[in-house]
Motif scaffolding. Structure first.
Motif, PDB file in Angstrom:
ATOM      1  N   GLY A  18      -4.240   6.077   0.771  1.00  0.00           N
ATOM      2  CA  GLY A  18      -3.805   6.656  -0.496  1.00  0.00           C
ATOM      3  C   GLY A  18      -2.690   5.915  -1.202  1.00  0.00           C
ATOM      4  N   LEU A  19      -2.258   4.771  -0.681  1.00  0.00           N
ATOM      5  CA  LEU A  19      -1.212   4.003  -1.351  1.00  0.00           C
ATOM      6  C   LEU A  19      -1.807   3.227  -2.519  1.00  0.00           C
ATOM      7  N   SER A  20      -0.987   2.967  -3.525  1.00  0.00           N
ATOM      8  CA  SER A  20      -1.435   2.109  -4.624  1.00  0.00           C
ATOM      9  C   SER A  20      -1.362   0.656  -4.142  1.00  0.00           C
ATOM     10  N   VAL A  21      -1.983  -0.243  -4.877  1.00  0.00           N
ATOM     11  CA  VAL A  21      -2.003  -1.650  -4.474  1.00  0.00           C
ATOM     12  C   VAL A  21      -0.588  -2.228  -4.391  1.00  0.00           C
ATOM     13  N   PRO A  22       0.281  -2.038  -5.424  1.00  0.00           N
ATOM     14  CA  PRO A  22       1.644  -2.590  -5.292  1.00  0.00           C
ATOM     15  C   PRO A  22       2.417  -1.989  -4.115  1.00  0.00           C
ATOM     16  N   GLU A  23       2.257  -0.691  -3.871  1.00  0.00           N
ATOM     17  CA  GLU A  23       2.948  -0.068  -2.737  1.00  0.00           C
ATOM     18  C   GLU A  23       2.465  -0.651  -1.419  1.00  0.00           C
ATOM     19  N   ALA A  24       1.152  -0.849  -1.305  1.00  0.00           N
ATOM     20  CA  ALA A  24       0.578  -1.395  -0.081  1.00  0.00           C
ATOM     21  C   ALA A  24       1.078  -2.819   0.168  1.00  0.00           C
ATOM     22  N   VAL A  25       1.104  -3.641  -0.882  1.00  0.00           N
ATOM     23  CA  VAL A  25       1.576  -5.023  -0.717  1.00  0.00           C
ATOM     24  C   VAL A  25       3.071  -5.038  -0.384  1.00  0.00           C
ATOM     25  N   ASP A  26       3.849  -4.153  -1.010  1.00  0.00           N
ATOM     26  CA  ASP A  26       5.279  -4.044  -0.680  1.00  0.00           C
ATOM     27  C   ASP A  26       5.469  -3.688   0.792  1.00  0.00           C
ATOM     28  N   LEU A  27       4.693  -2.742   1.270  1.00  0.00           N
ATOM     29  CA  LEU A  27       4.790  -2.317   2.662  1.00  0.00           C
ATOM     30  C   LEU A  27       4.413  -3.446   3.613  1.00  0.00           C
ATOM     31  N   LEU A  28       3.364  -4.183   3.281  1.00  0.00           N
ATOM     32  CA  LEU A  28       2.960  -5.322   4.111  1.00  0.00           C
ATOM     33  C   LEU A  28       4.036  -6.402   4.116  1.00  0.00           C
ATOM     34  N   ALA A  29       4.676  -6.623   2.969  1.00  0.00           N
ATOM     35  CA  ALA A  29       5.751  -7.621   2.891  1.00  0.00           C
ATOM     36  C   ALA A  29       6.933  -7.195   3.743  1.00  0.00           C
ATOM     37  N   GLU A  30       7.255  -5.926   3.704  1.00  0.00           N
ATOM     38  CA  GLU A  30       8.376  -5.420   4.506  1.00  0.00           C
ATOM     39  C   GLU A  30       8.062  -5.558   5.991  1.00  0.00           C
ATOM     40  N   LYS A  31       6.824  -5.255   6.360  1.00  0.00           N
ATOM     41  CA  LYS A  31       6.401  -5.354   7.756  1.00  0.00           C
ATOM     42  C   LYS A  31       6.441  -6.799   8.246  1.00  0.00           C
ATOM     43  N   ALA A  32       6.131  -7.744   7.361  1.00  0.00           N
ATOM     44  CA  ALA A  32       6.067  -9.159   7.746  1.00  0.00           C
ATOM     45  C   ALA A  32       7.441  -9.757   8.020  1.00  0.00           C
ATOM     46  N   GLY A  33       8.507  -9.106   7.548  1.00  0.00           N
ATOM     47  CA  GLY A  33       9.861  -9.596   7.822  1.00  0.00           C
ATOM     48  C   GLY A  33      10.176 -10.856   7.059  1.00  0.00           C
ATOM     49  N   SER A  34      10.584 -11.907   7.782  1.00  0.00           N
ATOM     50  CA  SER A  34      10.971 -13.157   7.112  1.00  0.00           C
ATOM     51  C   SER A  34      10.030 -14.299   7.479  1.00  0.00           C
ATOM     52  N   THR A  35       8.788 -13.974   7.768  1.00  0.00           N
ATOM     53  CA  THR A  35       7.789 -14.989   8.108  1.00  0.00           C
ATOM     54  C   THR A  35       7.241 -15.636   6.836  1.00  0.00           C
ATOM     55  N   PRO A  36       6.542 -16.751   6.958  1.00  0.00           N
ATOM     56  CA  PRO A  36       5.901 -17.344   5.775  1.00  0.00           C
ATOM     57  C   PRO A  36       4.905 -16.387   5.115  1.00  0.00           C
ATOM     58  N   GLN A  37       4.283 -15.514   5.905  1.00  0.00           N
ATOM     59  CA  GLN A  37       3.376 -14.523   5.337  1.00  0.00           C
ATOM     60  C   GLN A  37       4.128 -13.603   4.394  1.00  0.00           C
ATOM     61  N   ALA A  38       5.365 -13.252   4.747  1.00  0.00           N
ATOM     62  CA  ALA A  38       6.173 -12.382   3.887  1.00  0.00           C
ATOM     63  C   ALA A  38       6.446 -13.059   2.553  1.00  0.00           C
TER      64      ALA A  38
END
Length: 191
Positions: free
Chosen positions: A75-95
């Motif tokens: 139920g998350l919106s696309v920007p919310e989902a990408v924000d959450l994934l970025a936060e989860k990724a930490g400081s990796t190149p994926q982030a």
């Protein structure tokens, strides 16, 4: 804390260049929203766009699509989902990639356009499928189709690779034997 250099515009259309230090990627978008700014470009401190080949890291597109699909189903919106994934990724190149995607989405870009702007990392097939899915309002179904296709393509690649190993080995052994015969055996018989 990570330092970001940002070029952004406000509601009046004025250009602002600023530097922000944040601990989490989502804090960056929150701070920009608080200031009433929409980002145009976001660059990280130090080396930002280091090549994935030089860094030894690669962006796992299949994992990204799978996680994004799960978050969208929740139920998350696309920007919310990408924000959450970025936060989860930490400081990796994926982030880094996810933060840039988040910036594009917060600028108002569609997901397909954001992926296209990072096109060396995202395959054209994923970008096209995302575009089609956005038009048909079925991002989850489109992502699931892409994951099925990608899995099938990976399996086919593995099968073809393993099927070609034996013939390649036979050809190289035959070439070595032929070279040995032409180089050493035939000249001795000629004498």
């Amino acid at each position: 804390m990570r330092q970001f250099q940002i070029r952004a515009i406000d509601n009046a259309g004025s250009l602002h260049e600023l530097s922000l230090a944040v601990a989490r990627p989502t804090q960056l978008s929150e701070e920009l929203a608080r200031r009433g700014l929409r980002p145009l470009t976001i660059k990280g401190g130090g080396v930002w766009r280091i090549s994935r080949f030089l860094s030894g890291e690669s962006f796992d597109v299949q994992l990204f699509v799978h996680e994004l699909t799960s978050l969208l189903k929740a139920g998350l919106s696309v920007p919310e989902a990408v924000d959450l994934l970025a936060e989860k990724a930490g400081s990796t190149p994926q982030a880094q990639v996810l933060i840039r995607l988040s910036g594009y989405l917060h600028q108002g870009d569609r997901l397909s356009r954001a992926l296209e702007r990072e096109s060396p990392l995202f395959p054209p097939r994923l970008i096209a499928m995302t575009q089609a899915s956005e038009s048909a309002a079925g991002l989850n179904a489109g992502f699931e189709r892409y994951l099925r296709y990608d899995n099938a393509a990976r399996q086919m690649r593995r099968k073809v690779t393993s099927a070609l190993i034996y013939p390649a080995l036979l050809l190289s052994v035959a070439a070595a034997v032929t070279l040995f015969l032409v180089t050493f055996v035939v000249p001795r018989f000629a004498q």
